[in-house]
Each structure stands twice: as C-alpha cells, then as structure tokens.
Design an enzyme around this catalytic site. Structure first.
Site, PDB file in Angstrom:
ATOM      1  CB  SER A 121      -0.952  -0.060   1.210  1.00  0.00           C
ATOM      2  OG  SER A 121      -1.953   0.921   1.126  1.00  0.00           O
TER       3      SER A 121
ATOM      4  CG  ASP B 285      -7.655  -2.191  -3.369  1.00  0.00           C
ATOM      5  OD1 ASP B 285      -8.151  -1.324  -2.625  1.00  0.00           O
ATOM      6  OD2 ASP B 285      -6.456  -2.520  -3.331  1.00  0.00           O
TER       7      ASP B 285
ATOM      8  CG  HIS C  57      -6.116  -1.709   0.186  1.00  0.00           C
ATOM      9  ND1 HIS C  57      -5.573  -1.371  -1.046  1.00  0.00           N
ATOM     10  CD2 HIS C  57      -5.307  -1.131   1.119  1.00  0.00           C
ATOM     11  CE1 HIS C  57      -4.500  -0.619  -0.865  1.00  0.00           C
ATOM     12  NE2 HIS C  57      -4.318  -0.458   0.437  1.00  0.00           N
TER      13      HIS C  57
END
Length: 202
Positions: free
Chosen positions: A101, A151, A182
């Site tokens: 991320s 996501d 995610h």
C-alpha cells in the site's frame, strides 16, 4: 531513520521493507521471512505521522498525494539506504524492495525517480504515485504487482496504469489479480514468492 535490520545468510540478498499506512518497521518482517527466511531485512518506519499513523509521505486526501513531499522523502530514504549499506555491509544495488500500500507507492515512486535503484521489487496494492515523470530507463528492473479486483482504495484502472507506466519505461513487469479487496492475503504472498524464485532461478 527508525528501522529493523537482520543480516542475510551467506550468499543471500536483503529485503527492503516499507509498510502500509499505520504500520511500523516490524509489520512485514514475518511476511519477508515467509518468502525467503535466509534473506536479510532492512525495514524502515515511515517518518510522516497522519492522525497517529506512520506513513512514508504526506497526502491531501485518499489517493491525492503531496508529490513534492514524495520526492523529498524518496531522496531521504535513498540516502538512508546508502548509509545503512555501509553500516551493515550489504550491496545497495542488490536490495529486493517489498512494500504494501503506502510503502508500495513509495517504492514505485523511487523506481520512477531514480531508475535502477531496485533491480527487483514486489508491490502489494500500489497506485501511480506521481502524475508526471520524464526520461526514466528501467531496463534491468523487474517488478511484481499484486492487485485486488474489489480493492476499494486502488482502482483496477490505476493498477493497470502503473503496470503500463513501468513497462513503457523498460521494466519487466508482472501483474497478478486477486478477487480480494485491499487486505494483503497469503495467496498474494505465495504468488510473489513464486515470482521471486523464478527471477533468481532463470
């Protein structure tokens, strides 16, 4: 920089680990050991604090990045890697960059800003970090991207754009899609491990 270091076994490489928003330098250590427990680890804690959460660069909102800050922080991390390589006696050009991320976004930015800084990178749920980049040559760089079809933070279109941006500039890029959101999954880690094994045994 606040960090964790583990020395590599004889003949092994070293992972550079960059965590996601709200993580710290220990978050991805078990994951790296799952991929290759013989590799060394240099894991950095993000120096930006957002609502009490560690990050690697500032942002104006969800998915809206402070690109000037990205460039500054990328330079600082690059300098720290050089210092750490001297302190801990590893080859900086042989680091395997691995991020999730926010950390994956920083690695992508560093690739786009300093071509050749990482020969191999594993990016879990990254986004395009910079609106404009010029004159980069990523020949010799291999990148694995994992993306979630559901996501809610990173759209499929954004994932594809990053894949195309890296590929157009010479990187050897593999993108794998997972029917997930995610959250980082064991399935993704396994897939990245297989990719890395294929990279080092060809």
């Amino acid at each position: 920089m606040v960090h964790y270091y583990k020395k590599a076994a004889e003949g092994k490489k070293t992972f550079l680990l960059l965590h996601g928003t709200g993580g710290d330098e220990m978050d991805l250590v078990p994951l790296a050991n799952m991929i290759d427990d013989g590799n060394g680890i240099l894991s950095i804690r993000g120096a930006v604090i957002e609502n009490g959460m560690n990050r690697f660069f500032k942002r104006f909102g969800e998915g809206v990045f402070d690109e000037d800050d990205i460039r500054q922080r990328a330079g600082e991390i690059s300098e720290f890697i050089q210092e750490a390589s001297i302190k801990y006696s590893f080859q900086p050009d042989e680091l395997i960059a691995l991020g999730y991320s926010n950390g994956a976004n920083m690695i992508a930015a560093m690739l786009l800003l300093e071509a050749g800084i990482f020969r191999k990178s594993i990016l879990y749920h990254p986004m395009v970090p910079l609106a404009q980049v010029e004159g980069i040559n990523l020949d010799g760089s291999s990148v694995f991207i994992s993306a979630g079809t559901n996501d809610p933070i990173v759209t499929g279109e954004n994932s594809k754009r990053l894949y195309e941006l890296l590929k157009e500039n010479g990187a050897d890029v593999t993108i794998k899609w997972f029917q997930k959101g995610h959250t980082l999954t064991t399935e993704e880690v396994k897939s990245s491990k297989e990719w890395l094994f294929s990279q080092t045994h060809t």
